[in-house]
Design an enzyme around this catalytic site. Structure first.
Site, PDB file in Angstrom:
ATOM      1  N   SER A  39      -2.657   0.674  -4.289  1.00  0.00           N
ATOM      2  CA  SER A  39      -3.182   1.806  -3.529  1.00  0.00           C
ATOM      3  C   SER A  39      -4.534   2.263  -4.063  1.00  0.00           C
ATOM      4  O   SER A  39      -4.794   2.177  -5.259  1.00  0.00           O
ATOM      5  CB  SER A  39      -2.192   2.982  -3.636  1.00  0.00           C
ATOM      6  OG  SER A  39      -2.778   4.163  -3.143  1.00  0.00           O
ATOM      7  N   ALA A  40      -5.364   2.795  -3.156  1.00  0.00           N
ATOM      8  CA  ALA A  40      -6.661   3.343  -3.575  1.00  0.00           C
ATOM      9  C   ALA A  40      -6.507   4.750  -4.138  1.00  0.00           C
ATOM     10  O   ALA A  40      -7.443   5.299  -4.723  1.00  0.00           O
ATOM     11  CB  ALA A  40      -7.585   3.396  -2.360  1.00  0.00           C
ATOM     12  N   LYS A  87     -10.906  -1.022  -1.660  1.00  0.00           N
ATOM     13  CA  LYS A  87     -10.649  -1.907  -0.522  1.00  0.00           C
ATOM     14  C   LYS A  87     -11.810  -1.728   0.459  1.00  0.00           C
ATOM     15  O   LYS A  87     -12.279  -0.598   0.608  1.00  0.00           O
ATOM     16  CB  LYS A  87      -9.326  -1.525   0.175  1.00  0.00           C
ATOM     17  CG  LYS A  87      -8.096  -1.639  -0.719  1.00  0.00           C
ATOM     18  CD  LYS A  87      -6.869  -1.011  -0.034  1.00  0.00           C
ATOM     19  CE  LYS A  87      -5.690  -0.936  -0.981  1.00  0.00           C
ATOM     20  NZ  LYS A  87      -4.512  -0.257  -0.416  1.00  0.00           N
ATOM     21  N   GLU A  90       0.263  -3.348   4.655  1.00  0.00           N
ATOM     22  CA  GLU A  90      -0.894  -2.462   4.769  1.00  0.00           C
ATOM     23  C   GLU A  90      -0.960  -1.748   6.110  1.00  0.00           C
ATOM     24  O   GLU A  90      -0.603  -2.337   7.124  1.00  0.00           O
ATOM     25  CB  GLU A  90      -2.182  -3.293   4.645  1.00  0.00           C
ATOM     26  CG  GLU A  90      -2.901  -3.188   3.336  1.00  0.00           C
ATOM     27  CD  GLU A  90      -3.460  -1.805   3.010  1.00  0.00           C
ATOM     28  OE1 GLU A  90      -3.555  -0.948   3.911  1.00  0.00           O
ATOM     29  OE2 GLU A  90      -3.792  -1.572   1.848  1.00  0.00           O
ATOM     30  N   ASP A  91      -1.452  -0.507   6.112  1.00  0.00           N
ATOM     31  CA  ASP A  91      -1.612   0.210   7.386  1.00  0.00           C
ATOM     32  C   ASP A  91      -3.080   0.410   7.752  1.00  0.00           C
ATOM     33  O   ASP A  91      -3.370   1.048   8.760  1.00  0.00           O
ATOM     34  CB  ASP A  91      -0.938   1.587   7.330  1.00  0.00           C
ATOM     35  CG  ASP A  91      -1.719   2.551   6.472  1.00  0.00           C
ATOM     36  OD1 ASP A  91      -2.160   2.152   5.364  1.00  0.00           O
ATOM     37  OD2 ASP A  91      -1.934   3.708   6.899  1.00  0.00           O
ATOM     38  N   ASP A  98       0.886  -1.151   0.000  1.00  0.00           N
ATOM     39  CA  ASP A  98       0.000   0.000   0.000  1.00  0.00           C
ATOM     40  C   ASP A  98       0.936   1.216   0.000  1.00  0.00           C
ATOM     41  O   ASP A  98       2.105   1.103   0.377  1.00  0.00           O
ATOM     42  CB  ASP A  98      -0.862  -0.043   1.269  1.00  0.00           C
ATOM     43  CG  ASP A  98      -1.680   1.213   1.437  1.00  0.00           C
ATOM     44  OD1 ASP A  98      -2.304   1.651   0.462  1.00  0.00           O
ATOM     45  OD2 ASP A  98      -1.691   1.757   2.566  1.00  0.00           O
ATOM     46  N   LEU A  99       0.446   2.364  -0.454  1.00  0.00           N
ATOM     47  CA  LEU A  99       1.332   3.535  -0.527  1.00  0.00           C
ATOM     48  C   LEU A  99       1.168   4.453   0.697  1.00  0.00           C
ATOM     49  O   LEU A  99       2.110   4.642   1.480  1.00  0.00           O
ATOM     50  CB  LEU A  99       1.022   4.309  -1.826  1.00  0.00           C
ATOM     51  CG  LEU A  99       1.805   5.594  -2.055  1.00  0.00           C
ATOM     52  CD1 LEU A  99       3.296   5.324  -2.233  1.00  0.00           C
ATOM     53  CD2 LEU A  99       1.260   6.331  -3.289  1.00  0.00           C
ATOM     54  N   ASP A 100      -0.061   4.992   0.854  1.00  0.00           N
ATOM     55  CA  ASP A 100      -0.320   5.959   1.933  1.00  0.00           C
ATOM     56  C   ASP A 100      -0.230   5.277   3.291  1.00  0.00           C
ATOM     57  O   ASP A 100      -0.995   4.356   3.583  1.00  0.00           O
ATOM     58  CB  ASP A 100      -1.731   6.551   1.782  1.00  0.00           C
ATOM     59  CG  ASP A 100      -1.859   7.426   0.544  1.00  0.00           C
ATOM     60  OD1 ASP A 100      -0.944   8.211   0.279  1.00  0.00           O
ATOM     61  OD2 ASP A 100      -2.890   7.325  -0.150  1.00  0.00           O
ATOM     62  N   THR A 128       1.417   9.952   4.164  1.00  0.00           N
ATOM     63  CA  THR A 128       0.505  10.954   3.599  1.00  0.00           C
ATOM     64  C   THR A 128      -0.792  11.032   4.397  1.00  0.00           C
ATOM     65  O   THR A 128      -1.583  11.944   4.184  1.00  0.00           O
ATOM     66  CB  THR A 128       0.173  10.598   2.141  1.00  0.00           C
ATOM     67  OG1 THR A 128       0.041   9.185   2.066  1.00  0.00           O
ATOM     68  CG2 THR A 128       1.235  11.074   1.185  1.00  0.00           C
ATOM     69  N   LYS A 172      -8.808   5.659   6.361  1.00  0.00           N
ATOM     70  CA  LYS A 172      -7.574   5.090   5.804  1.00  0.00           C
ATOM     71  C   LYS A 172      -7.890   3.929   4.866  1.00  0.00           C
ATOM     72  O   LYS A 172      -8.646   3.023   5.220  1.00  0.00           O
ATOM     73  CB  LYS A 172      -6.639   4.611   6.931  1.00  0.00           C
ATOM     74  CG  LYS A 172      -5.992   5.777   7.654  1.00  0.00           C
ATOM     75  CD  LYS A 172      -4.957   5.303   8.656  1.00  0.00           C
ATOM     76  CE  LYS A 172      -4.348   6.492   9.381  1.00  0.00           C
ATOM     77  NZ  LYS A 172      -3.455   6.073  10.463  1.00  0.00           N
TER      78      LYS A 172
END
Ligand code: BG6
Ligand code: MG
Length: 217
Positions: free
Chosen positions: A113-114, A144, A168-169, A8-10, A16, A44
């Site tokens: 990522s979303a 997601k 994932e966060d 995942d990115l953020d 971010t 998130k």
């Protein structure tokens, strides 16, 4: 057998989440209600429009579609003004070393990522050409916890879901990874991310050997 990692990115590669939070808080302020960091957890990993729906639910407001689109646009402009200033210094600690280790061990990497702002963020932090595959909110149609984003990532890499580990966060992201039939490492608070197979507080705690042992269990 471990063949690929999907990130995942953020909140995993970069923090971010703090910019999303500031930008949504500004919208809530305009609409005259408070939006706390605790509430922000619910946003998130979920898409921009779904985030707005959750925000409005928190504020107890019902708005028409046109107003919602204009609020989401406004939030995004504000958010982009922050991410435009990002640099590689904002890559989270331990991430560059871990990515390098994966490359040295021929493990494929993807972003799942979303966010529709994924290309801009990757460009700003100098990782635009680093990943073997990038699936973002512009490519995936289902948000997601639907597994689509990760399944597209795996098929883009040519790897079976069972050979992928997701980082994932967000709770929604962990559910998506599990629904995709992938192993999942939560990055952050174990109390929130308890559904993941393992939780780390950051990438300083992770290395290739630990990943390999984890993926074989
Ligand atoms: C996710 C974030 O990665 O992307 C969410 O965790 C965000 O908080 C979503 O709402 C969509 O992002 P964007 O950049 O397309 O508004
Ligand atoms: Mg995230």
């Amino acid at each position: 057998m471990l063949k690929a990692c999907i990130f995942d990115l953020d909140g995993v590669i970069v923090d971010t989440a703090k910019y999303h939070y500031i930008a949504w808080k500004e919208i809530a302020r305009e609409l005259n209600f408070d939006f706390t960091e605790h509430d922000n957890e619910r946003l998130k990993g979920v898409s921009r429009m779904r985030s707005l729906d959750i925000l409005l639910e928190i504020g107890g407001l019902l708005l028409n579609e046109e107003t919602k689109i204009s609020l989401a646009d406004k939030k995004n402009k504000n958010y982009v003004s922050y991410i435009e200033k990002m640099t590689s210094a904002e890559i989270l600690p331990g991430v560059p070393a871990f990515l390098k280790e994966l490359k040295n061990n021929r493990i494929k990497t993807a972003i799942g990522s979303a966010s529709k702002n994924t290309p801009l963020i990757l460009q700003r932090i100098g990782l635009a050409n680093y990943f073997d595959e990038v699936v973002d909110g512009n490519k995936a149609s289902k948000a997601k916890p639907d597994p689509e984003v990760f399944l597209l990532g795996a098929s883009g890499l040519g790897v079976s879901p069972g050979n992928c580990v997701v980082f994932e966060d967000a709770e929604a992201g962990i559910e998506a990874a599990l629904a995709a039939g992938m192993k999942c490492v939560g990055v952050g608070n174990p109390q929130i991310l308890y559904k993941a197979h393992m939780v780390i507080s950051g990438f300083e705690e992770m290395d290739f050997n630990r990943l390999k042992t984890f993926s074989e269990i």
